[in-house]
Scaffold this active site. Structure first.
Site, PDB file in Angstrom:
ATOM      1  CE  LYS B  61      -3.836   1.860   2.616  1.00  0.00           C
ATOM      2  NZ  LYS B  61      -5.014   1.673   3.810  1.00  0.00           N
ATOM      3  CB  SER B 136      -8.328   3.432   2.893  1.00  0.00           C
ATOM      4  OG  SER B 136      -7.223   3.039   3.652  1.00  0.00           O
ATOM      5  CB  SER B 160      -8.476   0.645   5.584  1.00  0.00           C
ATOM      6  OG  SER B 160      -9.375   1.890   5.498  1.00  0.00           O
TER       7      SER B 160
END
Lengths: 474, 472
Positions: B61, B136, B160
């Protein structure tokens, strides 16, 4: 004076640690700009604070020296504001739970001892240093994250003199306890003074002004006295004092307005989520407190009570930590406390001052000085010879070696001196007659003969005494 | 793709992953940066081939700092930011033989649950490109689901990792707060942020946890708790395991397919010897989850991101003076959604509001966590559907509005962040071709128990290693 002066002082003091408050970045004064930083000090994204426990130890020492109550549960908070000297956009400080509270220091005033209460001592990190130049502002992040304690007094101070005495007392305490190097001129100790006036007998407070960044003890006193004058003049002329931040201008010896304080800034303080509250081990706190260095008062007491020094000598010795540290080393090797004090405070200090040598550069070995003092006491060298030996000792030489090399060894063996005296009397029979006739100069003459015969090494006091005894026998 | 599907040829693995990632980019838009892996490959070759992640290309990420590799957190203000240091988890990955192959898209700074708010644009669901990946950590979820990587790192502040895992049909796991160091992870909210992972099977999540977990002296909140041998100890025996079904969530869900799927799962677990019981928490308390979460998260966030001012790094917008540079950089550097969260956070910290907003939210957080702990003290895990629907379309989802309908059902996984308890989403089937996921949460540091139950669920669903081909 028409008004009572109310003064409170805030001191920011850099802690003497190897690394920063919340990072492993090195702390070094005077290093090339931006060479003592890491990603944490620069506030890079994703970095996290890690508490420097040595800084906590030094804060505990400061709290102990200031007689504060220590909170064993360490908590930190964020103080939020945007400025170029604050890389993270917030400062980690102890807003809600200072490590120390409710302390005091005792200062000497003309009216005697006076307690100045200390409201709080808390830990925080320093900001970066800015340099404003014609081409813009330069930022040195070396200072960013340096550990600090902020020490806030109660408004118990009443004059410029008291203000300076308080700062000096605090500085000595912090320096003796190894908390900080307390160099006001280098900014490792920074002093902000809050001043307001009020009519005598009035319980409330007048509008205060804050004078920031006073960089010497004498400027503390001058700035306060000047600000008192300024404010009382305003009141006497029917004006009002404005709440503002001022600075002391050394050239004009006046305080100058920096910025008006329009309401309080909301720093949105909230608990630092990346540092859980830390419960300190009580035994650890205790061991720090039990191993504290002496503060100047304690040393003075020891010098006077244990060593029988005068108040004057004790004050002179403790005026700087280095001087009394040296003295303490000397008296590890001799019990001649008074003599040691005399040599340290007069001869040594005079030599260092004359040659412009700092204490760190001082080559005089404490044990050498102690040895020389013992040689004097034992009568091995004369006081006059000692001064010559001392000069050589200041080069790092051993007094025994110097005395030997210079043939200074004082003759203190009674039988050897007696032999010389006997020889001198026999060679000058007239002197016996003169002595019997009450002519004292015969003694001096014979002592001179003995000194001559011993090439000046005979112990003069002993020789004098023995000559008189021998003459009486004849 | 499972870890075991990869051989020991590092170059071949990286080549394969990068080509698949490139090929999927048009459809998924999951990648922010394709990494030039040459140097990393050289380093891996010096290592022992028996290392747990030897030669494994990993998707990371884009809020996890990678030394020398652009790390943007999908925010414009960090578009040019290249960290000078590796996050702790990156160092751990490299030491275990892994290679950072791609940096993945996310909701800007982790603020969002849709992955619609990324500077590089929305991420599409591998099962239906018209639908969202969830966020996210959407990029990492999508690449794992599409079989591009066997392991992807994500972060989880609200849900997330676990929500996009449900939408994309993969395992999404965040262990206990403090289990994995956050050092080098660009934060959203420090007290809620967790690092975790996406995998196509429970065993790989166990392998990853063993690599990533452990005390890090640079993160004072990281734990000294010993790290287990999670994969080796994996045991799917459910006899006597006590599982609480969170009734507040299941009772409010209206999607028939999801309910049916969930009930069937419960029956299978019972058949395996588990005790599955419905437990109801105080509804009013659970309705505070979202506001409590938003207040705390955004208050911490507005301070956390004060360092993003365009002065020392990142995208700078010029201005007449320092203040103007900061204002311009921050105005242009953040999306309006992010700026809105900063305003909300700042507002709740103001002196006049702090007691009734931020401090109150912290107190309510304590009450919620106590109530949750009270449930867990009698059970091994709490089970609920990870979402109230399958992956929605962009226009059906909105991070900005609070949904009355699903106030609890859509936000219950925040319980795992407020409490810090370990929590995992496991694929549980499909409805009209779209993945359904269930969420399991256990007591603090009870990761082994959690993974064991997850493994049993995986055995029942038969979805171990399930991915979808997007390049057909």
């Amino acid at each position: 004076m028409n008004f009572e002066t109310i003064i409170g002082i805030e001191i920011h003091c850099e802690l003497k640690t190897n690394t920063k408050m919340f990072s492993a970045g090195p702390v070094r004064f005077g290093a090339a700009p931006n060479t003592c930083t890491n990603e944490i000090d620069l506030g890079m994204p994703g970095t996290l604070p890690c508490l420097n426990m040595h800084a906590v130890e030094l804060a505990i020492r400061a709290c102990s020296g200031a007689h504060c109550t220590i909170d064993p549960l360490i908590k930190f908070d964020r103080k939020n504001y945007y400025y170029s000297d604050l890389p993270k956009g917030f400062q980690i400080t102890q807003q809600f739970h200072p490590i120390g509270s409710n302390g005091y220091l005792t200062i000497d005033t003309e009216a005697g001892k006076k307690k100045i209460r200390i409201n709080r001592i808390h830990m925080e990190e320093d900001t970066a240093k800015q340099f404003h130049t014609a081409n813009g502002t330069m930022i040195d992040f070396n200072r960013a994250g340096t550990p600090l304690v902020e020490i806030v007094s109660e408004p118990d101070i009443r004059s410029g003199k008291e203000a300076a005495a308080y700062v000096e007392q605090l500085r000595n305490m912090l320096y003796y306890l190894g908390v900080s190097d307390c160099k006001m001129e280098e900014g490792s100790m920074r002093c902000d003074v809050n001043i307001s006036l009020r009519p005598y007998g009035y319980d409330g407070y007048g509008t205060k002004t804050e004078i920031k960044n006073l960089n010497s003890l004498s400027n503390v006193q001058k700035a306060v006295d000047e600000e008192i004058q300024r404010q009382s003049k305003i009141y006497l002329e029917g004006g009002t004092v404005i709440q503002e931040t001022r600075r002391f201008d050394e050239a004009s010896k006046t305080t100058i307005s920096m910025r008006k304080k329009e309401g309080n800034v909301d720093y949105k303080f909230f608990p630092e989520p990346n540092i859980f509250p830390i419960q300190l081990d009580e035994a650890w706190i205790k061991s720090i407190q039990e191993n504290l260095n002496e503060v100047p008062e304690q040393r003075k007491e020891r010098y006077m009570n244990q060593y029988g020094l005068s108040d004057y000598d004790a004050v002179t010795l403790t005026a700087t930590k280095e001087l009394s540290d040296f003295y303490d080393e000397v008296i590890k090797h001799t019990n001649e406390y008074k003599l040691a004090s005399n040599w340290v405070t007069t001869e040594m200090v005079a030599y260092l001052n004359k040659e412009g040598i700092s204490y760190e550069e001082n080559k005089l070995q404490p044990e050498h000085l102690a040895a020389m003092i013992d040689m004097i006491i034992k009568g091995e060298i004369s006081g006059k010879q000692a001064k010559v030996v001392f000069e050589e000792m200041m080069q790092g030489k051993d007094p025994k070696v110097v005395a030997e090399a210079k043939g200074m060894k004082q003759m203190s063996d009674p039988s050897a001196i007696l032999a010389l005296i006997t020889a001198a009397i026999e060679a000058n029979p007239q002197s016996v007659t003169d002595f019997k006739n009450g002519k004292d100069k015969a003694v001096g003459f014979l002592v001179g003969q003995v000194m001559k015969a011993s090439k000046g090494t005979a112990n003069p006091a002993m020789t004098n005494k023995m000559v008189q005894e021998e003459l009486k026998k004849r | 793709m499972k870890l075991n599907d990869l051989g020991k040829n590092v170059e071949a693995n990286v080549e394969c992953v990068l080509s698949k990632a490139h090929a999927s980019q048009d459809k998924l838009n999951a990648v922010v940066t394709f990494v030039d892996c040459e140097k990393q490959i050289e380093e891996v070759k010096k290592l022992d081939q028996n290392l747990p992640l030897y030669g494994v290309p990993v998707a990371v990420k884009d809020n996890i700092s990678t030394k020398g590799i652009r790390t943007t957190a999908s925010s414009r203000i960090l578009d040019n930011y290249v960290p000078v240091f590796d996050a702790h988890v990156i160092a751990k990955l490299k030491a275990a033989g892994a290679v950072v192959a791609v940096k993945t898209s996310m909701d800007e700074l982790g603020m969002g649950g849709t992955n619609l708010n990324a500077y590089t644009g929305k991420v599409n669901n591998p099962y239906d490109f018209e639908r969202i990946s969830g966020g996210s950590s959407g990029g990492s979820a999508a690449l794992t689901a599409a079989g591009v990587v066997a392991l992807a790192l994500g972060t989880d502040t609200g849900d997330s990792i676990r929500k996009p895992a449900a939408y994309c049909g993969v395992v999404g796991f965040k262990p206990t707060y403090g289990r994995i160091s956050r050092y080098g992870v660009i934060p959203y909210a420090s007290s809620l942020d967790h690092v975790g992972c996406f995998t196509s099977c429970v065993k790989d999540a166990a392998v990853a946890l063993e690599v990533l977990a452990g005390r890090d002296d640079r993160d004072m909140t990281s734990s000294y708790e010993p790290v287990g041998h999670y994969a080796e100890a994996l045991n799917s025996d459910l006899k006597g395991k006590r599982i609480a079904v969170l009734a507040n969530v299941m009772d409010s869900i209206k999607d028939e397919a999801i309910l049916k799927n969930f009930d069937a799962l419960c029956e299978k677990l019972k058949a395996r010897g588990a005790i599955v019981e419905k437990v109801k928490m105080n509804d009013e308390l659970l309705e505070t989850l979202l506001p409590v979460y938003l207040i705390i998260a955004n208050a911490e966030a507005c301070a956390n991101h004060s360092n993003l001012d365009g002065v020392r790094f990142g995208m700078r917008e010029e201005g007449a003076d320092l203040e103007e540079i900061m204002i311009n950089s921050r105005t242009k550097g953040f999306s309006s959604a992010v700026r809105k969260r900063f305003v909300l956070g700042s507002w709740s910290l103001f002196v006049e509001n702090q007691e009734k907003l931020f401090r109150k939210a912290q107190k309510v957080r304590r009450v919620i966590v106590d109530a949750y702990a009270d449930v867990l003290k009698d059970y091994d895990a709490v089970l609920a559907s990870a979402a109230s629907t399958t992956a929605p379309k962009p226009d059906e989802s909105n991070d900005e509005k609070m949904s009355d309908t699903y106030l609890v059902a859509e936000n219950h996984m925040v319980l795992g962040n407020l409490s810090g308890y370990p929590s995992i989403t496991v694929p549980c089937g499909f409805a009209e071709g779209l993945p359904i996921g269930v969420n399991l949460t256990a007591k603090a540091f009870d990761e082994q128990n959690l993974l064991n139950i997850a493994k049993a669920i995986e055995e029942e669903t038969g979805l171990e290693g399930k991915t979808v081909e997007v390049n057909a």
